[in-house]
Design an enzyme around this catalytic site. Structure first.
Site, PDB file in Angstrom:
ATOM      1  N   TYR A 109      26.978 -85.420 -77.318  1.00  0.00           N
ATOM      2  CA  TYR A 109      25.950 -86.358 -76.845  1.00  0.00           C
ATOM      3  C   TYR A 109      26.095 -87.660 -77.606  1.00  0.00           C
ATOM      4  CZ  TYR A 109      21.396 -88.599 -76.306  1.00  0.00           C
ATOM      5  OH  TYR A 109      20.402 -89.496 -76.055  1.00  0.00           O
ATOM      6  N   GLU A 199      23.319 -94.111 -72.516  1.00  0.00           N
ATOM      7  CA  GLU A 199      23.389 -92.703 -72.903  1.00  0.00           C
ATOM      8  C   GLU A 199      24.572 -92.046 -72.202  1.00  0.00           C
ATOM      9  OE1 GLU A 199      19.804 -89.697 -73.542  1.00  0.00           O
ATOM     10  OE2 GLU A 199      20.408 -89.750 -71.450  1.00  0.00           O
TER      11      GLU A 199
END
Lengths: 393, 295, 393, 295
Positions: A109, A199
């Site tokens: 992530y 993101e």
């Protein structure tokens, strides 16, 4: 402003952040051809909507045969997608991205946001990729690594090392280099395009050691659009509520909610507090509407029209504390709007502050029917009464 | 004594000849604020309402002894205006401008780190020490000199609160709108520290809203170090997550910034949290006591 | 690294800093054609040499007829130009810049340097343009305006306003805008190209309100050349002393001076101090030579060769305080060089520090003739003796 | 007590596996310096002379309690290494690297402003507190523990001076090479303040050179606030203007940085300026007195 995945990935590609090969299509005829251009099988078919939670809602499908791609595309295009972020009506899928499937070794992530408390951009990295990062933060905070960026130096190589060498187990030297490269470029994208969020979840390491952004989420700071004009064309109005679109045109802060009490307020804080007051009176606000400090008669008129366009609205509460926005301006706007629209619901008006007497006078002299609240408590009570009346009917 | 701003403050208006700047300069003069200079680059030498306009803030400091600045400059140029004021030696900068890009504010905050200027705002109503001076856009007449300090992230919501306070007889020492943006120059805590040390201030009203963690941090600070009564109100209890509620800073994102979390943090710190905005004035009168009501 | 005026102006032109139209020529045949390309009369003919003080030395001439341009060019090209910075031999002019003459209303001064005390770049601006700025600083310091640049924000518009609105009288709005534009671009050039100095003297405002860099002086930080590779081609070795060029090739810090005592020292500070010691002993150093901390045998050998190539050298002083550079390495280098060159002058050696015994041993065992100094005082005395001997001869 | 560095200092070497780093690490260990960790990105987990190599400075601080760092990283990467050390919480950073671009150092200095790390160098020999620890590249054996503080912009010139001091019996409390670049992390004044407060230090030798105004500033400071004897030496009296004398910082430019100006400023401040380097040791013995010679 939110970008679609495919738009963010286009930006990534140009900025040195590797992404899978992919093709955007907006009709199912194009699906077969896409499978000829894009390496596969497998292929991944991804609905392009702004709302999150797409995967669990059937908005991402893996296909092993071209006909599966076509089926997947047909199941999405033109259909509503209902995710945890869309509400029960869902959002219509207008575009679909078809991408090559990759052999994934590891999912990570990576994101960049502004750390409000420190007033600097912060990069967030986790080896728990592909998962809901808020859940990871709550359950396994040690898996979340964070680097603040000093704005005078910008992103430095050591920032990248602090993150990458925080992984356990360590990635291969090639993958480590790839990760640091993506991080440095992500920072560049973030500051160059005035992002409020970027993101990548998951950021993957493939079996052959490449680092690739499998997903992409990007929002641009609305306040910075004046210097990001080339991004304006990426705005997709189809994703927005029609009333919100209309409000945007007139510089009104309008957000549609699920209740039935329309509200018009000046100032964001007072507008939120007014929503809260409505709720405490046992009713539900139909919208948030901040007409702002510098509102003129036309904006007030338009705001009023927008509220009335929402057929669910059963009563309207106008709460104005005149500061820069003078009460007489507000009153004139309301009267003008009423002249053009059939007001079919009760109107409760609470005016205070600059030129309040003039404003009350204007309203009184008009042939508008409305209830006057002397203060917020009274306004809340009146709203509650109206709602219970409505319910009785 | 009030905090930060008093009747001796010498104020320069940056953007004095603009529409907003001109309007509010007149209002401030009417309130009795000592406006000593204005700035509009290229218009140096002109006059506005008897006030000399300069090309640079530096000149206002050197020639007029300005020590407070109020900024009405459009968003693309506002961060430049803040840095100009700070580098010229202005000690208190109030930036009214709404809509400054966040990354501009990141730069401003890095710039201010090495200087001792206090920045209030941006995207704020300003600061008023009732009876002494007002620098900002709040309606003067609703205020009354007294013993309550007010700190708020909001504009009109603050007027609402101040109006209620004044109606129940609770005057204010100083009211500060810290601004509704994600990054603002000064925090609740910065000003709580000043109110703690201010003899005039007997209690504080803290008006927060959803987004960020400023209220949670303030709660921690109050619990540990603040010894005067505090009443808090949090706007946006019914706001849905992921939507920007007017203010750029009022957004619940990444699971952070919910009203409920803020209210709980404040309560845990022993702070009176007012749930019903309509009766805040009455609550204040009960909590702050009758003593406070007399200026 | 110093750039020529025409090179700096090329950079200016590409960076949005206006410069006069001009043509670089390196043979007088091209002069007439240049007058056809470049607007005029008048034309300005400018010798392209690194040394300052060019104007007073006849290196800048104004011509009103094409034949005057030719005459001016012929008076410069291939001839030595002797300025206050060149020494008595002067420097040969290889290139000449022919520029349009402009109608000048006002001459200003603008430069950017690093302010060492504040550790930030500083822009310096003065209305006393076209003059020796050091003289202005000494006599009229109030005419020198200075803006420090915060590196996290970079050059900000207010920096420009602080400078431009400091002029007396104020320039026209057009000129003010032009000046601020030049300043912002000058800062960009400075940081993008790792400059150690950029100077525009004079920066002129023309009668029609344009702001133009009439002259240009630019130096690049030698330490930053690794990331300014595209500037390497702008280096003009013809401007350098041949021995200094040779030293550069071997990473030796060598500077030719006017005396007759060659010196080889490790460390810049000690090398300077050794020059001073030579001077105090009544002699003049022929060079500064710091062989550095990491010198190997080959570098020592080359350094020795360079000193010996200078025919003026009447004695050599080697002063080494071994730290990183070990005395045995030095000794081996000296012996190797001596083996290849005929040492025709007295050699005084002072060794101290790391591996000093080994070093002394190596020198002793060689068939090199040299005088040993036990310390710096003794070294100075020996140098003085050698010089007086030489003078007697 | 010495200043900044003592026998308790826990040192990490950044670039420990490089040629220079490896060589001098061995020398420092031999001197008795407590080297607790090394850093070479990508070589984490390896060992060098019994010392664990880590990928990041942060890990060295967390796992080995490192509080001092010595940097042997090539110029293009050195500014990154300094910032890494400072942000990891290292309190004393010694950067040996020569050839860092000036604009990199501008960034480093802005970065360090908000942290309380002390940077010595770059382009310096390092720091030694004789008998306790050395962090840098100076030859250990020429030093002797004692009462003289040494601050210098030069490397080998400092060895020369220290050697003379030791020979006349004057030991040193701490010797610091602040570096020969135009921008260095700490100044004469920074360290003079520390020597002033250090009981072990009875007098200071200040070794300057042409370029900049650091010596003039030091002279002002000494005159106003420094009460121990100081001897100064300035290298480069015969250096021609406009030429860089080896050190990037040793250049007379824009009329500034001349040796004569520095010498005059120092003399005006009542400081003994030694003109002949050869007899500096003897002068020191006279000025500092016999008392100082006994450690």
């Amino acid at each position: 402003m939110k970008l679609h995945e495919y738009q963010a990935k286009d930006i990534f590609r140009k900025s040195g952040i590797p992404v899978p090969l992919g093709e955007l299509i907006s009709s199912s005829d194009q699906a077969t051809r896409a499978t000829q251009i894009i390496p596969g099988p497998p292929w991944v078919v991804k609905a392009q909507v702004h709302a999150g939670g797409r995967g669990k809602a059937g908005g991402v499908k893996v296909a092993h045969y071209p006909y599966e791609v076509v089926t997947a595309v047909e199941s999405m295009l033109g259909k509503p997608l209902i995710t945890r972020q869309t509400g029960p009506a869902g959002v219509t899928v207008n575009q679909v991205l078809i991408e090559e499937g990759l052999e994934i070794e590891r999912e990570l992530y990576l994101s960049m946001v502004i750390d409000r408390a420190e007033s600097v951009p912060a990069m967030i990295f986790s080896q728990a990729g592909g998962m809901d990062i808020e859940e990871v933060a709550a359950k396994s905070p040690h898996l979340i690594l964070k680097e603040h960026v000093d704005t005078s130096s910008g992103w430095m190589p050591y920032n990248g090392r602090n993150l990458v060498y925080g992984l356990n187990p360590l990635p291969s030297p090639t993958a480590a280099k790839g990760l640091m490269h993506v991080m440095a470029n992500l920072y560049k994208v973030f500051v160059t395009l005035d992002c409020s969020l970027v993101e990548i979840n998951p950021l993957v390491i493939t079996k052959d050691g490449r680092v690739i952004a499998l997903d992409a989420k990007m929002s641009i700071d609305d306040n910075a659009m004046f210097r990001q004009k080339e991004l304006l064309s990426l705005d997709d109005p189809r994703e927005k509520d029609p009333l919100e679109q209309m409000a945007e045109k007139y510089n009104l802060n309008y957000i549609r909610l699920d209740g039935n009490i329309g509200a018009m307020v000046n100032g964001a804080g007072l507008a939120m507090a007014t929503m809260d007051v409505i709720k405490m009176a046992g009713a539900e606000p139909a919208n948030f509407l901040d007409v702002g400090g510098g509102a003129n008669e036309e904006m007030i008129t338009k705001g009023f029209e927008i509220i009335l366009k929402d057929r669910r609205v059963k009563a309207i509460l106008i709460n104005i504390f005149g500061g820069i926005l003078r009460c007489d301006v507000l009153a004139r706007g309301v009267v003008a709007a009423a002249g053009r629209t059939n007001i079919r619901v009760p109107l409760i008006v609470r005016l205070e502050g600059t030129n309040v007497e003039d404003g009350r006078e204007i309203l009184k002299k008009s042939d508008l029917k409305f209830l006057v609240a002397r203060d917020l408590s009274e306004a809340a009570e009146l709203v509650a009464q109206q709602v219970s009346k409505t319910e009785r009917i | 004594m009030s905090i930060l701003l008093n009747s001796e403050s010498r104020v320069v208006i940056q953007g004095i000849t603009g529409r907003e700047g001109a309007f509010h300069t007149r209002q401030m003069i009417a309130y009795g604020t000592k406006i000593v200079a204005g700035v509009t680059p290229g218009k140096g030498g002109q006059e506005f309402e008897g006030i000399t306009v300069f090309n640079t803030v530096r000149a206002c400091v050197q020639e007029k002894g300005a020590d407070v600045s109020c900024i009405f400059v459009p968003p693309p140029f506002a961060s430049d205006a803040i840095m100009e004021a700070a580098s010229a030696g202005i000690r208190l900068i109030i930036c009214i401008t709404e809509g400054i890009p966040v990354l501009d504010m990141v730069k401003v905050m890095a710039f201010l780190k090495d200087l001792d200027a206090v920045l209030i705002g941006p995207n704020c109503p300003g600061i008023i020490s009732p009876g002494k001076a007002k620098v900002g856009i709040m309606p003067g007449p609703i205020h009354r000199e007294g013993n309550i300090g007010v700190i708020s992230r909001s504009g009109t919501l603050t007027y609402e609160v101040v109006d209620q306070l004044t109606r129940v007889g609770l005057g204010q020492s100083t009211c500060i709108g810290i601004g509704g943006d994600p990054i603002v120059g000064s925090s609740f805590i910065d000003h709580l520290k000043r109110f703690r040390d201010d003899k005039q201030t007997k209690g504080v009203i803290l008006i927060g809203e959803i987004g960020g963690t400023a209220e949670e941090e303030a709660a921690e600070y109050i619990k540990a170090e603040f010894n005067k009564p505090v009443i808090a109100f949090i706007a946006g209890q019914t706001a849905p997550p992921g939507r920007r509620m007017g203010h750029a800073g009022a957004i619940i994102s990444g699971g952070q910034g919910k009203a409920q979390d803020k209210i709980e943090a404040l309560k845990r710190a022993g702070i009176t949290v007012q749930m019903n905005l309509g009766t805040l004035g009455r609550t204040a009168l009960e909590v702050m006591g009758q003593d406070t009501a007399r200026p």
